[in-house]
Design a protein around this motif. Sequence first.
Motif, PDB file in Angstrom:
ATOM      1  N   GLU A 276     -40.380  33.984  55.752  1.00  0.00           N
ATOM      2  CA  GLU A 276     -40.156  33.247  56.993  1.00  0.00           C
ATOM      3  C   GLU A 276     -38.994  33.795  57.826  1.00  0.00           C
ATOM      4  O   GLU A 276     -38.684  33.239  58.875  1.00  0.00           O
ATOM      5  N   ILE A 277     -38.350  34.850  57.346  1.00  0.00           N
ATOM      6  CA  ILE A 277     -37.257  35.447  58.130  1.00  0.00           C
ATOM      7  C   ILE A 277     -37.854  36.122  59.351  1.00  0.00           C
ATOM      8  O   ILE A 277     -38.685  37.035  59.224  1.00  0.00           O
ATOM      9  N   PRO A 278     -37.471  35.741  60.567  1.00  0.00           N
ATOM     10  CA  PRO A 278     -38.160  36.254  61.763  1.00  0.00           C
ATOM     11  C   PRO A 278     -37.890  37.719  62.063  1.00  0.00           C
ATOM     12  O   PRO A 278     -38.736  38.387  62.671  1.00  0.00           O
ATOM     13  N   TRP A 279     -36.746  38.264  61.646  1.00  0.00           N
ATOM     14  CA  TRP A 279     -36.433  39.644  62.016  1.00  0.00           C
ATOM     15  C   TRP A 279     -36.924  40.663  60.997  1.00  0.00           C
ATOM     16  O   TRP A 279     -36.673  41.849  61.137  1.00  0.00           O
ATOM     17  N   VAL A 293     -31.562  38.571  49.674  1.00  0.00           N
ATOM     18  CA  VAL A 293     -31.024  37.330  49.104  1.00  0.00           C
ATOM     19  C   VAL A 293     -29.921  36.760  49.987  1.00  0.00           C
ATOM     20  O   VAL A 293     -29.831  35.539  50.194  1.00  0.00           O
ATOM     21  N   ALA A 294     -29.075  37.619  50.527  1.00  0.00           N
ATOM     22  CA  ALA A 294     -27.961  37.140  51.366  1.00  0.00           C
ATOM     23  C   ALA A 294     -28.483  36.390  52.590  1.00  0.00           C
ATOM     24  O   ALA A 294     -27.950  35.329  52.961  1.00  0.00           O
ATOM     25  N   ASP A 295     -29.530  36.905  53.242  1.00  0.00           N
ATOM     26  CA  ASP A 295     -30.091  36.225  54.415  1.00  0.00           C
ATOM     27  C   ASP A 295     -30.803  34.926  54.031  1.00  0.00           C
ATOM     28  O   ASP A 295     -30.762  33.946  54.790  1.00  0.00           O
ATOM     29  N   VAL A 296     -31.436  34.927  52.867  1.00  0.00           N
ATOM     30  CA  VAL A 296     -32.185  33.733  52.462  1.00  0.00           C
ATOM     31  C   VAL A 296     -31.238  32.576  52.136  1.00  0.00           C
ATOM     32  O   VAL A 296     -31.431  31.446  52.607  1.00  0.00           O
ATOM     33  N   VAL A 297     -30.205  32.841  51.339  1.00  0.00           N
ATOM     34  CA  VAL A 297     -29.298  31.755  50.955  1.00  0.00           C
ATOM     35  C   VAL A 297     -28.439  31.294  52.126  1.00  0.00           C
ATOM     36  O   VAL A 297     -28.000  30.139  52.176  1.00  0.00           O
ATOM     37  N   LYS A 298     -28.219  32.180  53.096  1.00  0.00           N
ATOM     38  CA  LYS A 298     -27.423  31.786  54.257  1.00  0.00           C
ATOM     39  C   LYS A 298     -28.204  30.870  55.183  1.00  0.00           C
ATOM     40  O   LYS A 298     -27.650  29.947  55.781  1.00  0.00           O
ATOM     41  N   ASN A 299     -29.499  31.086  55.301  1.00  0.00           N
ATOM     42  CA  ASN A 299     -30.340  30.295  56.209  1.00  0.00           C
ATOM     43  C   ASN A 299     -31.424  29.541  55.442  1.00  0.00           C
ATOM     44  O   ASN A 299     -32.544  29.376  55.934  1.00  0.00           O
TER      45      ASN A 299
END
Length: 431
Positions: A276-279, A293-299
């Motif tokens: 589901e990360i748009p970028w 993992v860093a982008d997932v846990v942050k958002n």
Amino acid sequence: MSAGASKCPLCGSSSLVEDDHHAQRQVVCADCGTVVSEGALIHDQFEGAAVSYNRTTAVAKRPCLNQIKGQQRLTTLCRVLRVNSEIETQASTYFGQAYEHESFLNVSLQKKDNLAGCCVLVSCRQLNWPITIGTVACLLDADIATLGAIYLEMVQVLKIQAPLVNISDMMEAHCQEYKISSLDVHENFAENCKDLNKRALSLLEMAADSWIVTGRKPLPLMMAAVYLAWQSLNPNKIRLKMSLDRFCAIAKVRKNQTAAKRVGEIKSVLCKLGQEIPWLTGSVTMDNVAWHVADVVKNRYALLQRALKRHEETTQVESQPSSEMENPSDPEDQTQCTSVPNSEEGDRAAVDDEDFNQNCEPNWGKRMLFAPPCVIQPKRRKVVLEAIKDVAEDEEISDSEIESYIRTPREVKEFVLMQKALELHSEKGKC
């Protein structure tokens, strides 16, 4: 000479002398031989003060050998867990009280050995040093169920109020068990304990939001979170290829057998949220999920809402064609569907379909994106087949049915003898 005795009480003579008798100093009258004073011992540490006999011979109760070993085991646990002196002192006090209590006097040696670990555990929880009971059981090489039963009994007997701890509170103490600092391992494997704790805690919170933590033991979850956090903080080729067994060997911790399953479950959730990360242009798989993992846990909150909404829309689209088949718009098709065949084959087919729908009800947890583990993977229960009809006591049983229950030659022989005995008995009754 004693200061209080100046004359002999018998003859009134003042010629008193000191006499040592069996290493006990006495004051004796030189004229009549009467013992004026005795029973007082003089010791240098009391600065010449008189000490009574019962005070000099009193011996303090010494601890037994098992209690001494238990105290040594308690000290070793405190050193391994790196607790402060206050926790160690309180644990020693609890151990002394529990060991001399009547509930732990006539018990097995194994129970006394585990008592030291229970005292350390309750002291750590009271003084805000959270550790898991699985960690103590691992250090003592004891059964976790047995240790838990002894812990509950000790808390009840000593009337101790031990606070309940959260899995997030135990993560900091758990991360300190891994020897992966720059002083312990190579720089490619080294990681800061604070950064590792922060990333592992974020993974645990994400796992809690997706029902993975529900009803699970904390130790395998924490080990899986630390392993994935270690990989995601520096996702190079060396770390990504390293297995959980190898990681535990390098970090000098004992691997939990269930931790590998928890790694797969957390990775599966990371992949679902990573989609589901748009970028991101490519797909997120189990092999490259450590990079995101860093982008997932942050958002994770926003990604979780997007994933649930997308799954709900997909489910509605998939269920729409089936609803149209059940309620067709064409009246001719409707009459064909509502008409029931009168043949015997049609009746049997309808009954079979109804039984199939009742017995093979689909699992609703598999239709959900995130659900509790007990719903997704329920335990298989044995189906008890009900008898079609009750057998009466006087109902005749055929020989073929009886032979189907006979298994061994001995049973065959006994059955033949029993039949002959019944025949002889029946003939005698007729006569």
